[in-house]
Design an enzyme around this catalytic site. Sequence first.
Site, PDB file in Angstrom:
ATOM      1  N   HIS A  45      -8.060  -0.594   7.088  1.00 46.07           N
ATOM      2  CA  HIS A  45      -8.271  -1.853   7.813  1.00 46.07           C
ATOM      3  C   HIS A  45      -8.834  -2.889   6.846  1.00 46.07           C
ATOM      4  O   HIS A  45      -9.743  -2.580   6.075  1.00 46.07           O
ATOM      5  CB  HIS A  45      -9.237  -1.628   8.980  1.00 46.07           C
ATOM      6  N   ASP A  57      -9.149   1.027  15.869  1.00 44.37           N
ATOM      7  CA  ASP A  57     -10.141   0.723  14.819  1.00 44.37           C
ATOM      8  C   ASP A  57     -11.543   1.267  15.104  1.00 44.37           C
ATOM      9  O   ASP A  57     -12.529   0.744  14.580  1.00 44.37           O
ATOM     10  CB  ASP A  57     -10.236  -0.797  14.572  1.00 44.37           C
ATOM     11  N   LEU A  94      -0.421   1.071  18.207  1.00 42.07           N
ATOM     12  CA  LEU A  94      -1.370   2.149  18.458  1.00 42.07           C
ATOM     13  C   LEU A  94      -0.647   3.486  18.305  1.00 42.07           C
ATOM     14  O   LEU A  94       0.502   3.627  18.736  1.00 42.07           O
ATOM     15  CB  LEU A  94      -1.937   2.050  19.874  1.00 42.07           C
ATOM     16  N   ASN A 148       0.826  -1.211   0.000  1.00 41.92           N
ATOM     17  CA  ASN A 148       0.000   0.000   0.000  1.00 41.92           C
ATOM     18  C   ASN A 148       0.855   1.253   0.000  1.00 41.92           C
ATOM     19  O   ASN A 148       0.521   2.246  -0.661  1.00 41.92           O
ATOM     20  CB  ASN A 148      -0.943   0.006   1.212  1.00 41.92           C
TER      21      ASN A 148
END
Length: 193
Positions: A106, A147, A89, A16
């Site tokens: 995600h 998330d 995180l 990505n």
Amino acid sequence: MKKINLAIFVSGSGTNCENLIKYFAGSEQVNCALVVSNKADAYALVRAESLGVKTAVAPKPQLNDAGFMMPLLRGNNIDFIVLAGFLPLVPNFLIDSFPRRIINIHPALLPKYGGKGMWGHHVHEAVKAAGEKETGMTVHYVTPVCDSGEIIAQYRCALSPEDSVDDIAEKEHLLEMKYFPQVVNKVISETFA
């Protein structure tokens, strides 16, 4: 609109990341200025360097140290952060310093299959185990809770009972390759309009 400097945060192979760098190559609006990894051996760093993008390594102690991260980001005039397969995180000081300017991808349709431990193949295994008829990708704003940030975009693909975990991963990854750069571009354009 001034040219926006983008930092891409990565932990893994960087497909990505590479896709984003190539998408914005030659862009008049967005410059991929920096790739940051929490892992020194992340292949994403090799991909970024081969495409001429500056890289930095920030293992957990540095990632959680405002005295390290803020000068790194300010020194590269970073305006916006994209998490592209970044596992730790994000510390609260970064979220506070970049309000609604950090987004994450995600590999599932949140709120399903999100949260601690839900990354990469773990997500696809859970989707397979649940017998889902579809999966997809979610792009969302980053908040202190893993998330759980506001969803920006979701793209779906159908699954069949015959699909293996690898098949599910491949179908979902095709969505990422097609749509993630477009979503990033749209969010940046709207944020800095």
